[in-house]
Design a protein around this motif. Structure first.
Motif, PDB file in Angstrom:
ATOM      1  N   ILE A 119       0.853  -1.188   0.000  1.00  0.00           N
ATOM      2  CA  ILE A 119       0.000   0.000   0.000  1.00  0.00           C
ATOM      3  C   ILE A 119       0.890   1.241   0.000  1.00  0.00           C
ATOM      4  N   ILE A 120       0.318   2.337  -0.413  1.00  0.00           N
ATOM      5  CA  ILE A 120       1.041   3.615  -0.425  1.00  0.00           C
ATOM      6  C   ILE A 120       0.535   4.447   0.744  1.00  0.00           C
ATOM      7  N   GLN A 121       1.465   5.023   1.506  1.00  0.00           N
ATOM      8  CA  GLN A 121       1.103   5.852   2.641  1.00  0.00           C
ATOM      9  C   GLN A 121       1.861   7.172   2.546  1.00  0.00           C
ATOM     10  N   HIS A 122       1.198   8.254   2.967  1.00  0.00           N
ATOM     11  CA  HIS A 122       1.850   9.564   2.990  1.00  0.00           C
ATOM     12  C   HIS A 122       2.745   9.662   4.217  1.00  0.00           C
ATOM     13  N   VAL A 123       3.947  10.190   4.013  1.00  0.00           N
ATOM     14  CA  VAL A 123       4.918  10.362   5.094  1.00  0.00           C
ATOM     15  C   VAL A 123       5.346  11.831   5.097  1.00  0.00           C
ATOM     16  N   THR A 124       5.299  12.456   6.278  1.00  0.00           N
ATOM     17  CA  THR A 124       5.709  13.847   6.424  1.00  0.00           C
ATOM     18  C   THR A 124       7.218  13.898   6.653  1.00  0.00           C
ATOM     19  N   VAL A 125       7.874  14.806   5.944  1.00  0.00           N
ATOM     20  CA  VAL A 125       9.309  15.013   6.135  1.00  0.00           C
ATOM     21  C   VAL A 125       9.473  16.359   6.840  1.00  0.00           C
ATOM     22  N   LYS A 126      10.121  16.313   8.002  1.00  0.00           N
ATOM     23  CA  LYS A 126      10.363  17.532   8.777  1.00  0.00           C
ATOM     24  C   LYS A 126      11.851  17.791   8.867  1.00  0.00           C
ATOM     25  N   GLN A 127      12.203  19.064   8.810  1.00  0.00           N
ATOM     26  CA  GLN A 127      13.596  19.472   8.885  1.00  0.00           C
ATOM     27  C   GLN A 127      13.837  20.115  10.247  1.00  0.00           C
ATOM     28  N   VAL A 128      14.887  19.692  10.929  1.00  0.00           N
ATOM     29  CA  VAL A 128      15.265  20.296  12.205  1.00  0.00           C
ATOM     30  C   VAL A 128      16.057  21.564  11.897  1.00  0.00           C
ATOM     31  N   LEU A 129      15.656  22.664  12.529  1.00  0.00           N
ATOM     32  CA  LEU A 129      16.316  23.947  12.286  1.00  0.00           C
ATOM     33  C   LEU A 129      17.660  24.000  13.013  1.00  0.00           C
ATOM     34  N   SER A 168      13.850  23.619  16.262  1.00  0.00           N
ATOM     35  CA  SER A 168      12.453  23.544  15.835  1.00  0.00           C
ATOM     36  C   SER A 168      12.330  22.618  14.634  1.00  0.00           C
ATOM     37  N   GLU A 169      11.193  21.955  14.523  1.00  0.00           N
ATOM     38  CA  GLU A 169      10.952  21.075  13.378  1.00  0.00           C
ATOM     39  C   GLU A 169      10.027  21.778  12.399  1.00  0.00           C
ATOM     40  N   LEU A 170      10.482  21.921  11.172  1.00  0.00           N
ATOM     41  CA  LEU A 170       9.707  22.576  10.126  1.00  0.00           C
ATOM     42  C   LEU A 170       9.255  21.535   9.116  1.00  0.00           C
ATOM     43  N   LYS A 171       7.969  21.566   8.784  1.00  0.00           N
ATOM     44  CA  LYS A 171       7.472  20.642   7.770  1.00  0.00           C
ATOM     45  C   LYS A 171       8.050  21.059   6.430  1.00  0.00           C
ATOM     46  N   GLU A 172       8.776  20.155   5.822  1.00  0.00           N
ATOM     47  CA  GLU A 172       9.432  20.453   4.553  1.00  0.00           C
ATOM     48  C   GLU A 172       8.566  20.019   3.381  1.00  0.00           C
ATOM     49  N   LYS A 173       8.073  18.771   3.444  1.00  0.00           N
ATOM     50  CA  LYS A 173       7.233  18.261   2.363  1.00  0.00           C
ATOM     51  C   LYS A 173       6.597  16.948   2.786  1.00  0.00           C
ATOM     52  N   GLU A 174       5.803  16.402   1.885  1.00  0.00           N
ATOM     53  CA  GLU A 174       5.232  15.075   2.089  1.00  0.00           C
ATOM     54  C   GLU A 174       5.674  14.188   0.942  1.00  0.00           C
ATOM     55  N   VAL A 175       5.989  12.954   1.290  1.00  0.00           N
ATOM     56  CA  VAL A 175       6.368  11.967   0.281  1.00  0.00           C
ATOM     57  C   VAL A 175       5.475  10.753   0.459  1.00  0.00           C
ATOM     58  N   ARG A 224       3.319   8.640   9.801  1.00  0.00           N
ATOM     59  CA  ARG A 224       4.756   8.422   9.844  1.00  0.00           C
ATOM     60  C   ARG A 224       5.462   9.733   9.504  1.00  0.00           C
ATOM     61  N   THR A 225       6.602   9.941  10.154  1.00  0.00           N
ATOM     62  CA  THR A 225       7.367  11.170   9.964  1.00  0.00           C
ATOM     63  C   THR A 225       8.841  10.837   9.850  1.00  0.00           C
ATOM     64  N   ILE A 226       9.505  11.515   8.922  1.00  0.00           N
ATOM     65  CA  ILE A 226      10.953  11.393   8.768  1.00  0.00           C
ATOM     66  C   ILE A 226      11.556  12.714   9.222  1.00  0.00           C
ATOM     67  N   ILE A 227      12.507  12.641  10.135  1.00  0.00           N
ATOM     68  CA  ILE A 227      13.175  13.835  10.648  1.00  0.00           C
ATOM     69  C   ILE A 227      14.545  13.942   9.983  1.00  0.00           C
ATOM     70  N   VAL A 228      14.830  15.118   9.395  1.00  0.00           N
ATOM     71  CA  VAL A 228      16.079  15.349   8.680  1.00  0.00           C
ATOM     72  C   VAL A 228      16.835  16.485   9.369  1.00  0.00           C
ATOM     73  N   THR A 229      18.111  16.257   9.655  1.00  0.00           N
ATOM     74  CA  THR A 229      18.960  17.287  10.243  1.00  0.00           C
ATOM     75  C   THR A 229      20.152  17.500   9.318  1.00  0.00           C
ATOM     76  N   ASP A 230      20.281  18.709   8.807  1.00  0.00           N
ATOM     77  CA  ASP A 230      21.376  19.071   7.894  1.00  0.00           C
ATOM     78  C   ASP A 230      21.547  18.079   6.747  1.00  0.00           C
ATOM     79  N   GLY A 231      20.433  17.649   6.185  1.00  0.00           N
ATOM     80  CA  GLY A 231      20.467  16.778   5.019  1.00  0.00           C
ATOM     81  C   GLY A 231      20.566  15.294   5.310  1.00  0.00           C
ATOM     82  N   PHE A 232      20.621  14.907   6.574  1.00  0.00           N
ATOM     83  CA  PHE A 232      20.729  13.500   6.936  1.00  0.00           C
ATOM     84  C   PHE A 232      19.511  13.075   7.744  1.00  0.00           C
TER      85      PHE A 232
END
Length: 126
Positions: A3-13, A87-94, A113-121
């Protein structure tokens, strides 16, 4: 079954991501200013000829769009300056492809589901 599920990608400031955001907003502001100046120049040039009122209004509408975009970008820059680091900023949804099998707990698939990204990782998957 998959199945396909939407996942939020958040960027740590962080300092680095904050600067990247500010640079991006500044670049967009410069582009909007150039577009606004170009449209104003073209409008003045065309006003020397006989242009319809409709065309004049269209140019003015496009110029106003750019000015509104400048205001929004200015506000976004102010907001970035006020946000604390971490702070966590919503960057996009995948979209993610998940495997569902007989016997799986369905409630596990209903959680957001959420993916947390810090400085590109990727630093965390929730």
């Amino acid at each position: 079954m998959k199945i396909i599920q939407h996942v939020t990608v958040k960027q740590v400031l962080t300092e680095k991501s904050k600067q990247t955001l500010l640079d991006s907003f500044s670049e967009k502001m410069e582009q909007a200013k150039r577009e606004c100046d170009q449209l104003t120049f073209q409008l003045k040039k065309l006003e020397k000829t006989n242009i319809s009122n409709e065309m004049r209004q269209q140019y003015k509408k496009e110029i106003e769009k750019r000015k509104d975009k400048l205001k929004i970008l200015g506000f976004q820059i102010e907001q970035v300056h006020t946000l604390p680091l971490g702070s966590e900023l919503k960057e996009k949804e995948v979209q993610a492809l998940l495997e569902v099998n007989v016997g799986d707990d369905w409630s596990d698939f209903l959680e957001e589901r959420t993916i947390i990204v810090t400085d590109g990782f990727v630093t965390e998957i929730r």
